[in-house]
Design an enzyme around this catalytic site. Structure first.
Site, PDB file in Angstrom:
ATOM      1  N   LYS A 149      24.784   2.969 -12.958  1.00 27.90           N
ATOM      2  CA  LYS A 149      24.882   4.407 -12.721  1.00 27.90           C
ATOM      3  C   LYS A 149      25.924   5.029 -13.649  1.00 27.90           C
ATOM      4  O   LYS A 149      25.808   6.187 -14.054  1.00 27.90           O
ATOM      5  CB  LYS A 149      25.202   4.695 -11.261  1.00 27.90           C
TER       6      LYS A 149
ATOM      7  N   SER B 221      23.246  10.182 -11.086  1.00 26.90           N
ATOM      8  CA  SER B 221      24.170   9.058 -11.027  1.00 26.90           C
ATOM      9  C   SER B 221      24.650   8.916  -9.580  1.00 26.90           C
ATOM     10  O   SER B 221      23.876   9.122  -8.648  1.00 26.90           O
ATOM     11  CB  SER B 221      25.335   9.259 -12.003  1.00 26.90           C
ATOM     12  N   SER B 222      25.900   8.578  -9.381  1.00 29.41           N
ATOM     13  CA  SER B 222      26.425   8.333  -8.037  1.00 29.41           C
ATOM     14  C   SER B 222      27.940   8.298  -8.096  1.00 29.41           C
ATOM     15  O   SER B 222      28.526   7.960  -9.135  1.00 29.41           O
ATOM     16  CB  SER B 222      25.905   6.989  -7.518  1.00 29.41           C
TER      17      SER B 222
ATOM     18  N   VAL C 272      24.880  10.424   1.388  1.00 29.27           N
ATOM     19  CA  VAL C 272      23.979  11.457   1.900  1.00 29.27           C
ATOM     20  C   VAL C 272      23.210  10.873   3.078  1.00 29.27           C
ATOM     21  O   VAL C 272      22.557   9.833   2.954  1.00 29.27           O
ATOM     22  CB  VAL C 272      22.996  11.932   0.810  1.00 29.27           C
TER      23      VAL C 272
ATOM     24  N   ASP D  45       3.922   3.528 -11.568  1.00 27.72           N
ATOM     25  CA  ASP D  45       4.858   2.413 -11.620  1.00 27.72           C
ATOM     26  C   ASP D  45       5.768   2.660 -12.813  1.00 27.72           C
ATOM     27  O   ASP D  45       5.351   2.515 -13.965  1.00 27.72           O
ATOM     28  CB  ASP D  45       4.105   1.089 -11.783  1.00 27.72           C
TER      29      ASP D  45
ATOM     30  N   TYR E 150      24.384  -1.763  -9.524  1.00 28.75           N
ATOM     31  CA  TYR E 150      24.130  -0.332  -9.259  1.00 28.75           C
ATOM     32  C   TYR E 150      25.282   0.529  -9.755  1.00 28.75           C
ATOM     33  O   TYR E 150      25.062   1.534 -10.443  1.00 28.75           O
ATOM     34  CB  TYR E 150      23.908  -0.127  -7.761  1.00 28.75           C
TER      35      TYR E 150
ATOM     36  N   LYS F 262      11.942  10.649 -23.018  1.00 28.63           N
ATOM     37  CA  LYS F 262      11.233  10.626 -24.305  1.00 28.63           C
ATOM     38  C   LYS F 262       9.819  11.181 -24.171  1.00 28.63           C
ATOM     39  O   LYS F 262       9.332  11.899 -25.045  1.00 28.63           O
ATOM     40  CB  LYS F 262      11.207   9.205 -24.856  1.00 28.63           C
TER      41      LYS F 262
END
Length: 253
Positions: free
Chosen positions: A156, A138-139, A185, A64, A152, A120
């Site tokens: 991004k 990213s996008s 995609v 998670d 979003y 990290k």
């Protein structure tokens, strides 16, 4: 071209499906050992089985990513099991399409904070690598207006900014940081497949904006990611690679 990936170790977060799984397969084809995780044990088991067909070491686990301690512990454990980490790629993402506080927090806690915390956790192992490489995702929604003002798109864009600054910070340590920004995609059962079925007019409208006349495939994006991540691309850092068939129309310098 020999990408120099044979024997390298890659940790992929949220890679049991979609572009993440496609990337795991391409990395394994190139001889890379893989650790991957997701929330579902069933999807992890299926992904490990699929990637293992290429003959490299593959380990999986359920994580998670909103649990920063558990997320970090899994990354450390995975690096120990693999014998190091040369490549780190966080794929977790959420797009609620809702512009309210909860919508912003969901994307922040899925796309941004796990990326920061994951890097990290992986950093001590990447610092020991002779070819440390981080790829963020990213996008094209971060690059141009797309469907309105939504969490979003904005977050991004934050991934891009963070990646660029981190590339400058880590370059003296021999660790490269690059970002990939895919356009639409199409993968069976994934987001754009669902859009095609549920909103065909919107789907065709987006398709009409892509000069190549089609959406990309997961493997096409995965191959771009793997090249950027590999020692064959050793002098590239701080870059954002757009893979979108010409969807975005801005001029890049």
């Amino acid at each position: 071209m020999d990408l120099g990936l044979k024997g390298k170790k890659a940790i992929l977060i949220g890679a049991s499906h979609g572009i993440g799984l496609a990337t795991a397969k391409v990395l394994a084809q190139e001889g890379c050992d893989i650790a991957l995780c997701s929330r579902s044990q069933k999807s992890v088991d299926e992904a490990v089985k699929a990637v293992s067909e290429y003959g490299t070491k593959v380990i999986g686990g359920t994580v998670d990513v909103t649990d920063s301690m558990g997320h970090g512990k899994w990354i450390a454990d995975a690096a120990e099991q693999l014998g190091g980490c040369d490549i780190f790629i966080p794929f977790t993402s959420a797009n609620t399409g809702v512009d309210d506080t909860e919508g912003w927090m969901v994307v922040l806690n899925t796309d941004v904070l796990p990326l920061v915390n994951g890097i990290k956790a992986a950093l001590p192992y990447l610092q020991k690598s002779d070819s440390g490489s981080i790829i963020t995702v990213s996008s094209t929604a971060a690059l141009e207006e797309f469907m309105g003002a939504f969490p979003y798109n904005a977050l991004k864009a934050a991934v891009l900014n963070y990646s660029s600054a981190l590339a400058q910070q880590l370059a003296p340590q021999g660790i490269r940081v690059n970002c990939i920004s895919p356009g639409p995609v199409f993968m069976e059962g994934r987001a754009w497949d669902q859009v095609k079925e549920g909103m065909p007019e919107f789907y065709e409208g987006i398709l009409s904006q892509i000069p190549m006349g089609r959406m990309g495939t997961g493997e096409e994006v995965a191959r771009a990611i793997v090249f950027m991540a590999s020692p064959a691309c050793q002098f590239m850092t701080g870059a954002n690679l757009v893979v979108d068939g010409g969807l975005t129309k801005r001029v890049n310098f």
